[in-house]
Design an enzyme around this catalytic site. Structure first.
Site, PDB file in Angstrom:
ATOM      1  N   HIS A   1       4.122  -4.361  13.579  1.00  9.38           N
ATOM      2  CA  HIS A   1       2.088  -4.734  13.278  1.00  9.38           C
ATOM      3  C   HIS A   1       1.657  -3.548  13.849  1.00  9.38           C
ATOM      4  O   HIS A   1       1.317  -4.050  14.572  1.00  9.38           O
ATOM      5  CB  HIS A   1       2.596  -6.082  13.508  1.00  9.38           C
TER       6      HIS A   1
ATOM      7  N   GLU B   1       1.395  -2.015   8.186  1.00  9.61           N
ATOM      8  CA  GLU B   1       2.694  -2.551   8.668  1.00  9.61           C
ATOM      9  C   GLU B   1       4.036  -1.853   8.193  1.00  9.61           C
ATOM     10  O   GLU B   1       4.151  -2.821   6.706  1.00  9.61           O
ATOM     11  CB  GLU B   1       1.886  -3.960   9.431  1.00  9.61           C
TER      12      GLU B   1
END
Length: 300
Positions: free
Chosen positions: A169, A272
């Site tokens: 992330h 991500e």
């Protein structure tokens, strides 16, 4: 928790150091002739990476990040595992899994003059077993050089097929979100979380003028952040990841979160590398899977 004496077995003079940071939390600092980086052992969470060729870091970390036990932090590279987003069956389980809020164990390190490696493993606890009753040893190798490489390896050591979601992330540091564009997803189908997960198709590069939260499906492409304010491109290369998530909270949502400075959201963009939504994995007994990313900076 590993003792400081145990951790220092993996310290390498001039290259790998362990220290206590905010709240008494332990970090690994990495230095070599190519770059510097820091890793928060809770979550195996990389909090900093800067090649020596770059005036500014590639990875963004909020100045208001909280380094609290069992809490996620804002910025860096959170490891989402073994699911991405909300748990599919139990809303009481943490979003994006438990890997990013549990202590990892350092299991290996090595270094030369210009490349340093550190490996961390996540040991199961009674709490994690209650959320994930599967035998799935997982490790993260971080390689710091002029580029940053991260490899997350999951081994299904049990007897049943498991459904696995995962992501890096990553928060990238940009000059101003209004001026960047993201290349590499033209023509891809995505789920728009700001429009009740409506299915849409990308046309051209992505630019930003409002909250953006999208899961791009069935794409293995490199993505490139073009950043005219910082006179650079950030190249995001991934392997064994079929989804790309693109997120910026914009001003109102960032203000509500409480761990952004007033203008902090302007200096970040999440791109991500993931296996999420329709791209979650079915990992067979005995199978191993490695999600790998490589981040690098290029002159604009």
């Amino acid at each position: 928790m590993q003792s400081f004496d145990a951790l220092n077995r993996y310290a390498i003079p001039e290259h790998v150091f362990f220290r206590f940071g905010p709240g008494g939390q332990i970090f690994a600092d990495i230095r070599n002739s190519s770059a510097s980086a820091s890793v928060f052992l809770q979550g195996a969470h990389l909090t900093a990476f800067q090649p020596r060729s770059q005036y500014d870091p590639l990875i963004w970390l909020s100045e208001k990040s909280r380094f609290a036990v069992g809490k996620s932090i804002r910025g860096g590279v959170p490891v989402c595992w073994p699911w991405f987003g909300p748990h599919p069956d139990n809303s009481q389980f943490p979003a994006h899994g438990f890997a990013r809020t549990h202590l990892w164990t350092v299991s290996d390190s090595s270094s030369s003059k210009d490349i340093t490696r550190i490996t961390l493993t996540l040991e199961p606890t009674n709490e994690t077993r209650a959320q994930w009753p599967h035998e799935t040893p997982v490790s993260l190798e971080i390689v710091v050089s002029e580029t940053l490489e991260m490899s997350l390896t999951t081994h299904n050591a049990g007897n049943d097929t498991i459904t696995l979601g995962e992501a890096f992330h990553t928060y990238f540091h940009v000059g101003d979100i209004h001026s960047v564009r993201l290349e590499g997803l033209d023509g891809c189908t995505y789920l728009d979380k700001t429009a009740d997960f409506a299915r849409k198709q990308q046309e051209g590069d992505i630019t930003f003028n409002a909250e953006t939260d999208r899961v791009y499906l069935n794409t293995q492409n490199d993505c490139i952040i073009h950043d005219p304010r910082m006179y650079r491109r950030i190249r995001i290369h991934k392997e064994h990841a079929d989804s790309t998530v693109v997120w910026t909270p914009w001003a109102e949502k960032a203000a509500a979160m409480g761990d952004y400075t007033p203008d902090g959201w302007r200096q970040m963009l999440c791109v991500e590398s993931a296996n999420a939504a329709e791209n979650v994995l079915q990992l067979q007994p005995g199978e191993k899977h490695t999600l790998m990313v490589r981040y690098s900076a290029e002159p604009l």
